[in-house]
Design an enzyme around this catalytic site. Structure first.
Site, PDB file in Angstrom:
ATOM      1  CE  LYS A  11      -3.480  -2.677   2.346  1.00  0.00           C
ATOM      2  NZ  LYS A  11      -4.754  -2.701   2.997  1.00  0.00           N
ATOM      3  CG  HIS A  95      -6.834  -3.280  -2.878  1.00  0.00           C
ATOM      4  ND1 HIS A  95      -7.400  -2.556  -1.848  1.00  0.00           N
ATOM      5  CD2 HIS A  95      -6.151  -4.289  -2.299  1.00  0.00           C
ATOM      6  CE1 HIS A  95      -7.056  -3.119  -0.700  1.00  0.00           C
ATOM      7  NE2 HIS A  95      -6.296  -4.171  -0.940  1.00  0.00           N
ATOM      8  CD  GLU A  97      -6.817  -0.444   1.170  1.00  0.00           C
ATOM      9  OE1 GLU A  97      -5.743  -0.253   0.591  1.00  0.00           O
ATOM     10  OE2 GLU A  97      -6.920  -1.158   2.196  1.00  0.00           O
ATOM     11  CD  GLU A 167      -7.518  -8.335  -0.877  1.00  0.00           C
ATOM     12  OE1 GLU A 167      -6.554  -8.702  -0.203  1.00  0.00           O
ATOM     13  OE2 GLU A 167      -7.632  -7.180  -1.319  1.00  0.00           O
ATOM     14  N   GLY A 173      -7.490  -5.147   6.901  1.00  0.00           N
ATOM     15  CA  GLY A 173      -6.900  -4.210   7.854  1.00  0.00           C
ATOM     16  C   GLY A 173      -7.675  -4.108   9.160  1.00  0.00           C
ATOM     17  CB  SER A 212      -6.898  -9.684   9.000  1.00  0.00           C
ATOM     18  OG  SER A 212      -7.394  -8.355   9.008  1.00  0.00           O
TER      19      SER A 212
HETATM   20  C1  PEP Z   1      -5.021  -5.981   1.403  1.00  0.00           C
HETATM   21  O1  PEP Z   1      -4.824  -4.794   1.455  1.00  0.00           O
HETATM   22  O2  PEP Z   1      -5.109  -6.529   0.293  1.00  0.00           O
HETATM   23  C2  PEP Z   1      -5.140  -6.721   2.648  1.00  0.00           C
HETATM   24  C3  PEP Z   1      -5.592  -7.937   2.599  1.00  0.00           C
HETATM   25  O3  PEP Z   1      -4.776  -6.064   3.793  1.00  0.00           O
HETATM   26  P1  PEP Z   1      -4.602  -6.708   5.266  1.00  0.00           P
HETATM   27  O4  PEP Z   1      -3.781  -7.961   5.099  1.00  0.00           O
HETATM   28  O5  PEP Z   1      -3.879  -5.663   6.053  1.00  0.00           O
HETATM   29  O6  PEP Z   1      -5.963  -6.992   5.774  1.00  0.00           O
END
Ligand code: PEP
Length: 249
Positions: A11, A95, A97, A167, A173, A212
């Protein structure tokens, strides 16, 4: 047999010194790893420095995003050609985000996926539902729409190289990981959907879990039939944690 893939999404973290130190540690500690693929996705500003460290190693480089045009008046954007020039083999597309903070739609994702293949980059296409969508029972519906629209019109030879990352947004996160049961249920659904879209090819496609991931939960997730690896955010910023995740067994 699908080769496991563990990708670190840094990131917006790590300037040159930290980035170089992190990949130096990864290069040393992961040099004997052969049965799984490792990818790091640093910010654009350090791609070339990171590549200098990992060239001649078993670690691949990925971008975190890109625009779909090759060149032109698109202030602030990075093209697939530029990612190739920096030494990337992979690129994360769609993603959550990017979808949430920068308004990326499935249509954007589709254009980016096609552009990635056109420049010989392997897209890691991210899909996943919010907590509200899951609680309403809409998780499968949301993921299906993201995949059908995001992958529309792909060539069969490209489709086989594709990497999907499931995801769940509520797990990114937050420290809340999907249980292996929850994750496998969606991964299985994704594989069946991919089979429906591209008959006979779904067994070749790697479907990563993201949300996570930590050294403590990677093994149980990787034990699931349809989980072929992980997209790791926070834990990929620590060499120690990322190394443990890559060496999950
Ligand atoms: C990600 O940003 O793709 C992600 C899975 O983040 P995290 O592992 O911090 O949850």
């Amino acid at each position: 047999m699908r080769k496991a893939l563990i990708a670190g999404n840094w990131k917006m973290n790590n300037e040159t010194e930290k980035a170089v130190s992190l990949v130096n540690d990864l290069k040393t500690e992961l040099k004997n790893v052969e049965d799984r693929e490792v990818v790091v996705c640093p910010p654009f500003t350090v791609l070339k420095e990171v590549k200098k460290v990992i060239c001649n190693s078993n670690i691949f480089l990925g971008g975190q995003n890109m625009y779909w045009e090759k060149t032109g008046a698109y202030t602030g954007e990075i093209s697939p050609l530029m990612l190739k020039d920096a030494g990337c083999d992979y690129v994360i597309i769609g993603h959550s985000e990017r979808r949430i903070y920068f308004g990326e739609t499935n249509e954007f994702v589709n254009k980016k996926v096609k552009a990635a293949f056109a420049y010989n980059l392997i897209p890691i296409v991210c899909v996943g539902e919010t907590l509200t969508q899951r609680e309403k029972g809409d998780a499968f519906k949301v993921v299906e729409k993201q995949l059908r629209e995001g992958l529309d019109g792909l060539k069969i030879e490209d489709f086989r190289k594709l990497v999907i990352a499931y995801e769940p947004i509520w797990a990114i996160g937050t420290g809340k990981t999907a249980t292996p049961l929850q994750a496998e249920e969606v991964h299985k659904f994704i594989r069946e959907l991919l089979e429906n879209m591209f008959v006979g090819k779904s067994e070749e496609i790697r479907i990563l879990y993201g949300g996570s991931i930590k050294p403590e939960n990677i093994s149980v997730l990787m034990a699931c039939k349809n989980i072929d690896g992980g997209l790791v955010g926070g834990a990929s910023l620590s060499a120690d944690n990322f190394i443990k995740i890559v060496k999950f067994i």
